[in-house]
Design an enzyme around this catalytic site. Structure first.
Site, short mmCIF file in Angstrom:
data_model
loop_
_atom_site.label_atom_id
_atom_site.label_comp_id
_atom_site.label_asym_id
_atom_site.label_seq_id
_atom_site.Cartn_x
_atom_site.Cartn_y
_atom_site.Cartn_z
N TYR A 115 -2.27 -10.42 5.19
CA TYR A 115 -2.21 -9.02 5.61
C TYR A 115 -3.60 -8.59 6.05
CZ TYR A 115 -1.24 -3.94 5.18
OH TYR A 115 -1.10 -2.58 5.41
N LYS A 151 0.82 -10.23 8.56
CA LYS A 151 1.07 -8.85 8.93
C LYS A 151 -0.22 -8.34 9.57
CE LYS A 151 2.05 -4.23 7.10
NZ LYS A 151 2.24 -3.38 5.90
N TYR A 208 -13.19 -3.60 0.26
CA TYR A 208 -14.40 -3.04 -0.37
C TYR A 208 -15.56 -4.03 -0.41
CZ TYR A 208 -17.39 -0.34 -3.50
OH TYR A 208 -18.45 0.35 -4.03
N THR A 236 0.83 -1.21 0.00
CA THR A 236 0.00 0.00 0.00
C THR A 236 0.85 1.25 0.00
OG1 THR A 236 -1.65 -1.19 1.30
CG2 THR A 236 -1.87 1.19 1.20
N THR A 237 1.94 1.24 0.76
CA THR A 237 2.81 2.41 0.89
C THR A 237 3.45 2.78 -0.45
OG1 THR A 237 3.24 1.81 3.19
CG2 THR A 237 4.78 3.34 2.18
N ARG A 244 -8.27 -0.24 6.14
CA ARG A 244 -8.30 -0.08 4.68
C ARG A 244 -9.28 -1.03 4.00
NH1 ARG A 244 -4.53 3.19 2.37
NH2 ARG A 244 -2.74 3.82 3.65
N ILE A 276 6.51 -5.20 9.61
CA ILE A 276 6.65 -4.61 8.27
C ILE A 276 6.27 -3.16 8.46
CG2 ILE A 276 5.81 -4.55 5.90
CD1 ILE A 276 5.42 -7.59 6.10
#
Length: 293
Positions: free
Chosen positions: A135, A164, A109, A46-47, A140, A206
């Site tokens: 993850y 994560k 979503y 994402t980063t 998010r 992470i």
């Protein structure tokens, strides 16, 4: 799995002022975090603003990081999404040479049930040629992957090697650590509670802030793993204000501002993300000068 003990960093994608990928800046950042002592690199998370990258740009980012890394550290590739069939297709067709594992986010979503999350990752695990790190990031994805679902996956698929965990819930993290199979890795995805998670039995992190201050943050994690609590917390509190600041106006706006202050890259983001405001930029710059000097 020892490769993923300690500090991994979720690499940004630096952009030039014209919004094109800044290859030279990305190489500088890779070398900076490696020299800072991190244990592994996470690519296209994402980063990295991966949602705004074209297929060609993603390949450019991958090849640039692999070239700059030159086999020095293990690489983890972000491969996830909310269309299970599309994720499976990528896992079956992508060239994973140079990578040691994939990081796959819980579907966002769609808001699947726990059974839907399990079935999604069942397909991912069966298709992946590499070990899979789950993850969980409810902020998010709009759904929380519960410890019971994680344990089902960990017990049913040997190549699901860790998670994560970024729910920001230390109680949930401790439940994962309590119930996990022996070699399963519970990796923090929340910089602020990384040290408590490590001390509770977690494998590391992470990190985003670990990208900006790799020397200090990775040393904090190593001290935590060695149970040197007082020394580790000294570093935690040294960096705590910066952790709050880099997420204050969204990620990766804050960490890109740190990289600008460090002279490693521009602070350019792609819409719908925008730069942090002047006040936060000034505070981040002051913090960088305090740590660096």
């Amino acid at each position: 799995m020892q490769s993923f003990m300690g500090t991994g960093v979720a690499l940004v994608t630096p952009f030039k002022k014209d919004f094109s990928v800044d290859v030279e800046a990305l190489k500088r950042i890779v070398n900076y975090v490696i020299d800072g002592g991190v244990e592994y690199l996470v690519v296209l998370g994402t980063t990295a603003e991966s949602a705004t990258l074209s297929s060609e740009e993603k390949e450019l980012v991958i090849s640039t990081i692999k070239e700059a890394n030159n086999g020095r550290l293990p690489l983890v590739l972000g491969v996830g999404g909310n269309n299970t069939a599309k994720v499976v297709e990528e896992l079956k067709t992508r060239d994973f040479s140079g990578f040691s594992a994939i990081l796959s986010v819980s579907p966002y979503y769609n808001k699947p049930t726990q059974e839907g999350i399990y079935q999604h990752f069942k397909m991912v695990a069966e298709a992946s040629p590499l070990p899979v790190i789950l993850y969980n990031v409810p902020g998010r994805t709009a759904s929380n992957m519960l410890p019971s679902t994680v344990m089902r996956l960990a017990n049913d698929f040997k190549n699901v090697i860790g998670i994560k965990e970024a729910a920001g819930d230390i109680v949930q993290a401790m439940k994962l650590i309590q119930d996990k199979p022996k070699d399963f890795l519970v990796i923090s995805g929340d910089d602020m509670i990384t040290l408590p998670m490590v001390l509770a039995g977690g494998a590391g992190v992470i990190s985003v802030i670990g990208e900006g201050f790799p020397k200090e943050f990775s040393e904090m994690v190593r001290l935590g793993l060695q149970r040197k609590v007082d020394e580790a917390y000294k570093l935690h509190y040294l960096l705590a204000d910066s952790i709050d600041m880099i997420f204050e106006q969204g990620n990766p706006g804050g960490i890109k501002e740190i990289f600008k202050s460090l002279g490693l890259s521009e602070n350019t983001l792609r819409l719908p993300l925008v730069n942090v405001n002047e006040d936060l930029a000034n505070r981040l710059d002051a913090f960088v000068k305090k740590i660096v000097n």
